[in-house]
Every structure is written in C-alpha cells, then in structure tokens.
Design a protein around this motif. Structure first.
Motif, mmCIF file in Angstrom:
data_model
loop_
_atom_site.group_PDB
_atom_site.id
_atom_site.type_symbol
_atom_site.label_atom_id
_atom_site.label_comp_id
_atom_site.label_asym_id
_atom_site.label_seq_id
_atom_site.Cartn_x
_atom_site.Cartn_y
_atom_site.Cartn_z
ATOM 1 N N LYS A 40 7.635 1.567 -18.550
ATOM 2 C CA LYS A 40 8.132 0.646 -17.679
ATOM 3 C C LYS A 40 9.398 1.405 -17.235
ATOM 4 C CE LYS A 40 11.787 -1.639 -20.899
ATOM 5 N NZ LYS A 40 11.445 -1.957 -21.171
ATOM 6 N N ALA A 41 9.824 1.051 -15.953
ATOM 7 C CA ALA A 41 10.813 1.695 -15.011
ATOM 8 C C ALA A 41 12.308 1.373 -15.693
ATOM 9 C CB ALA A 41 10.488 1.034 -13.691
ATOM 10 N N VAL A 42 12.218 1.551 -16.166
ATOM 11 C CA VAL A 42 14.343 2.572 -16.632
ATOM 12 C C VAL A 42 14.457 3.417 -16.224
ATOM 13 C CG1 VAL A 42 13.218 2.065 -18.416
ATOM 14 C CG2 VAL A 42 13.482 3.779 -18.190
ATOM 15 N N ALA A 43 16.331 3.225 -15.782
ATOM 16 C CA ALA A 43 17.389 3.813 -15.128
ATOM 17 C C ALA A 43 17.389 5.272 -16.290
ATOM 18 C CB ALA A 43 18.297 2.876 -15.557
ATOM 19 N N LEU A 44 17.252 6.046 -14.969
ATOM 20 C CA LEU A 44 17.726 7.587 -15.090
ATOM 21 C C LEU A 44 19.059 7.767 -15.583
ATOM 22 C CD1 LEU A 44 14.565 9.261 -13.743
ATOM 23 C CD2 LEU A 44 15.037 8.680 -16.389
ATOM 24 N N PRO A 45 19.526 8.501 -16.660
ATOM 25 C CA PRO A 45 21.072 9.719 -15.986
ATOM 26 C C PRO A 45 20.700 10.335 -15.397
ATOM 27 C CG PRO A 45 19.141 10.272 -18.473
ATOM 28 C CD PRO A 45 18.331 8.929 -18.097
ATOM 29 N N GLY A 46 22.202 10.125 -15.057
ATOM 30 C CA GLY A 46 22.731 10.677 -13.509
ATOM 31 C C GLY A 46 22.289 10.206 -12.169
ATOM 32 N N GLY A 47 21.344 8.973 -12.217
ATOM 33 C CA GLY A 47 20.661 8.387 -10.965
ATOM 34 C C GLY A 47 18.993 8.078 -11.036
ATOM 35 N N GLY A 48 18.867 7.309 -10.176
ATOM 36 C CA GLY A 48 17.316 6.980 -10.251
ATOM 37 C C GLY A 48 16.163 6.618 -10.961
ATOM 38 N N VAL A 49 15.504 5.919 -11.206
ATOM 39 C CA VAL A 49 14.850 5.363 -11.624
ATOM 40 C C VAL A 49 13.298 5.257 -12.034
ATOM 41 C CG1 VAL A 49 13.201 3.057 -12.128
ATOM 42 C CG2 VAL A 49 15.732 3.218 -10.810
ATOM 43 N N SER A 50 12.845 5.330 -13.115
ATOM 44 C CA SER A 50 11.720 6.072 -13.490
ATOM 45 C C SER A 50 10.016 5.397 -13.011
ATOM 46 C CB SER A 50 12.023 6.212 -15.099
ATOM 47 O OG SER A 50 11.088 4.841 -15.750
ATOM 48 N N ALA A 51 9.648 6.066 -12.862
ATOM 49 C CA ALA A 51 7.687 5.182 -12.538
ATOM 50 C C ALA A 51 7.068 4.608 -14.174
ATOM 51 C CB ALA A 51 7.766 6.275 -11.665
ATOM 52 N N GLY A 52 7.964 4.604 -15.139
ATOM 53 C CA GLY A 52 7.249 4.284 -16.194
ATOM 54 C C GLY A 52 6.180 3.178 -16.078
ATOM 55 N N ASP A 53 6.663 2.364 -14.706
ATOM 56 C CA ASP A 53 5.664 0.884 -14.639
ATOM 57 C C ASP A 53 3.959 1.368 -14.409
ATOM 58 O OD1 ASP A 53 7.247 1.865 -12.786
ATOM 59 O OD2 ASP A 53 6.800 -0.253 -12.139
ATOM 60 N N ARG A 54 4.562 2.700 -13.959
ATOM 61 C CA ARG A 54 3.270 3.470 -12.581
ATOM 62 C C ARG A 54 1.685 4.304 -13.754
ATOM 63 N NH1 ARG A 54 1.958 0.542 -8.325
ATOM 64 N NH2 ARG A 54 3.855 -0.236 -7.581
ATOM 65 N N CYS A 55 2.485 4.389 -15.238
ATOM 66 C CA CYS A 55 2.336 5.422 -15.860
ATOM 67 C C CYS A 55 -0.071 5.707 -15.702
ATOM 68 C CB CYS A 55 2.515 6.123 -17.441
ATOM 69 S SG CYS A 55 4.163 6.251 -17.616
ATOM 70 N N GLY A 56 -0.097 6.361 -15.698
ATOM 71 C CA GLY A 56 -1.551 6.892 -15.725
ATOM 72 C C GLY A 56 -2.469 6.521 -14.540
ATOM 73 N N THR A 57 -1.698 5.272 -13.155
ATOM 74 C CA THR A 57 -2.445 5.199 -12.377
ATOM 75 C C THR A 57 -3.018 6.673 -11.071
ATOM 76 O OG1 THR A 57 -0.249 3.133 -11.972
ATOM 77 C CG2 THR A 57 -1.641 4.296 -9.654
ATOM 78 N N GLU A 58 -3.434 6.486 -10.357
ATOM 79 C CA GLU A 58 -4.066 7.843 -9.916
ATOM 80 C C GLU A 58 -4.086 7.744 -8.373
ATOM 81 O OE1 GLU A 58 -8.772 8.529 -10.061
ATOM 82 O OE2 GLU A 58 -8.368 8.455 -12.217
ATOM 83 N N GLY A 59 -3.101 8.915 -8.180
ATOM 84 C CA GLY A 59 -2.351 9.310 -6.436
ATOM 85 C C GLY A 59 -1.517 8.084 -5.954
ATOM 86 N N TYR A 60 -0.527 7.186 -7.169
ATOM 87 C CA TYR A 60 0.883 7.103 -6.658
ATOM 88 C C TYR A 60 1.815 8.317 -6.175
ATOM 89 C CZ TYR A 60 4.990 4.803 -7.497
ATOM 90 O OH TYR A 60 6.206 4.260 -7.423
ATOM 91 N N HIS A 61 2.164 7.170 -5.144
ATOM 92 C CA HIS A 61 3.495 7.822 -4.775
ATOM 93 C C HIS A 61 4.049 6.531 -4.110
ATOM 94 C CE1 HIS A 61 1.574 11.872 -4.879
ATOM 95 N NE2 HIS A 61 0.581 11.597 -4.199
ATOM 96 N N ARG A 62 5.167 6.816 -4.768
ATOM 97 C CA ARG A 62 6.838 6.187 -4.028
ATOM 98 C C ARG A 62 6.432 6.131 -2.489
ATOM 99 N NH1 ARG A 62 10.046 1.492 -5.450
ATOM 100 N NH2 ARG A 62 12.431 1.759 -4.292
ATOM 101 N N PHE A 63 6.619 7.094 -1.230
ATOM 102 C CA PHE A 63 6.755 7.700 -0.571
ATOM 103 C C PHE A 63 5.084 7.909 0.071
ATOM 104 C CE2 PHE A 63 11.712 8.328 -1.659
ATOM 105 C CZ PHE A 63 11.802 7.163 -1.221
ATOM 106 N N ARG A 64 4.394 7.478 0.839
ATOM 107 C CA ARG A 64 2.818 7.887 0.819
ATOM 108 C C ARG A 64 3.171 9.611 1.734
ATOM 109 N NH1 ARG A 64 -1.527 8.555 -1.738
ATOM 110 N NH2 ARG A 64 -0.603 6.193 -1.938
ATOM 111 N N PRO A 65 2.934 10.368 1.657
ATOM 112 C CA PRO A 65 2.996 11.490 1.451
ATOM 113 C C PRO A 65 1.828 11.906 2.915
ATOM 114 C CG PRO A 65 2.091 12.128 -0.838
ATOM 115 C CD PRO A 65 2.591 10.878 -0.336
#
Length: 248
Positions: A40-65
């Motif tokens: 699941k998405a969690v806050a990370l030490p130092g800043g930012g949020v994990s993409a844990g809620d996307r684990c196992g997703t194919e081709g996932y990108h927060r910003f489509r490159p």
C-alpha cells in the motif's frame, strides 16, 4: 549536445561493470534485508510516497514517460531535446546509512535555448522498478539534491544553460520496495548482463525509470517545435542498441 550524450553512454557501461565487480569483491554492504514496504502507499522517510499500492502492476508510471525514455535511441543518435539520462546508480547500506538506492539523473536542453525548471522538479521525482512480474518497487514526490547547477533565478527556478546540463541525486529508501523484495537482489537485476570480457550482452532483467513533470519541459518543447508534447522528462536503464546489429 552530441558529444555530451555520447560521453555519458559509455561511462554508464563502465559504471555497471564497476558496480558488478564491487559485488563480486564484497566492496558493498549487501545485507538489504530490512523489511520492505507494505503493499500500500506509505509515506517514506525523507519525503515522498511509495507506490506499494501498485505492486505487481505491469507498465505502471506515475508520470507517463515519452517512448524514447523507455526505449533509448540507437547508439550514436542523439535523443530529442530536451534530454535526460541516468548517471551512476546503486544500492547501499551500512552501520550509519539506511538501506537505500541512490540515483544520479542528468538532463539538459539539447539546443540553443535554456531549460528552466523548478528547484523541486515539479512535484518531485518518481522512480519505478519493474521486473517480469510487474512493479517491484517505486515512489513519487521524491526530493532531489542538486549538483549542477546550484544557482536559482527568479521564482526559485533553476536555469540550465543552452547546451549545458543539470544533475541531481535522488534517494529511494528500501521501504519503497514491495513485499518479498531485497535491495541487493533488486540492484543485481538492474544491471545489464556482461560476459567474461566485461562486454554487455543484453538488457537488464529489471527496468529502472526515473521521471518528473515540470512546466519548463513542455515550454521548451513547444518553443522548439518538438513532436513530443507534455511536461514529463524521463530516463531509464535500458542499454542503447547498435543500429547495425540490433544488439547492445
């Protein structure tokens, strides 16, 4: 621009070899067994949020490159302006160092017009690591540490001069990995395979994509009449192919 980009690609290959040798010789601390993040998405030490809620997703990108970020242009061909490439990246953990991936991201305008970006690179940097079974780790909103340039202009924006380059460091804590993943093992799979002559023989088993979205990117593209649109600038760890052989 061409000289700068060409100089980066061979250096990346050498860096991969050096890192691989470091693993073999035990120069890095490779414990990497701190608990990864939850699915699941969690806050990370130092800043930012994990993409844990996307684990196992194919081709996932927060910003489509852009497509050229995922599939780099053939060797000896310059990427479209503006450009971005990965510098050295690795995994570290020590008695005083939390387990983490450190990534150097370099970028520039690639032409006669400067690239102006926010000091934070928009809403922060996104990092995604994907294996054959989908996302194995990632995060967004990650802060950056600037190396080049260090000065800011009006509106707290950084100006990368014509044909110049900017360089930032991004840290991805091991907490951003999905359940069941280990930092050292993930790092090994991010490296391209090499033979006994230290020659790259294929693509890395895992892909690493680093991206950000900043209005300055889209503004420069529009001013250059670029076929690419949008504010996303990205780089990946895939190895450019030889246009004649189709191999790295």
């Amino acid at each position: 621009m061409l000289d700068k980009v060409r100089a980066v690609v061979p250096w990346l290959a050498v860096a991969a070899v050096v890192i691989a040798m470091g693993y073999q010789q035990g120069l890095f601390t490779l414990v990497g067994r701190l608990a990864p993040g939850p699915a699941k998405a969690v806050a990370l030490p130092g800043g930012g949020v994990s993409a844990g809620d996307r684990c196992g997703t194919e081709g996932y990108h927060r910003f489509r490159p852009p497509a050229d970020a995922v599939t780099p242009p053939p060797r000896n061909e310059s990427p479209p302006a503006p450009w971005a490439v990965l510098g050295a990246y690795g995994f570290e953990q020590g008695p005083r160092t939390p387990a983490r991936f450190t990534i150097n991201l370099r970028f520039g305008p690639g032409g006669k017009r400067p690239l102006e970006l926010s000091r934070t690179l928009g809403a922060g940097v996104a990092v995604e690591i994907e294996g054959p079974d989908g996302l194995v780790g990632g995060a967004h909103g990650l802060p950056v540490t600037w190396h080049e340039p260090t000065a800011t202009g009006p509106g707290h924006r950084v100006r990368v001069g014509a044909r110049g380059q900017g360089s930032v460091e991004v840290v991805l804590p091991v907490r951003a990995l999905c359940p069941g993943q280990e930092g050292a093992e993930v790092m090994k799979r991010l490296q391209a395979p090499i033979d006994s002559h230290n020659t790259i023989t294929g693509q890395p088993p895992y892909t690493l994509t680093v991206s950000f979205s900043d209005p300055g990117v889209g503004k420069l593209r529009a001013s250059l009449g670029s076929p690419h649109r949008g504010d996303v600038l990205a780089a990946g760890n895939l190895v450019p192919l030889d246009p004649e052989t189709g191999r790295p």
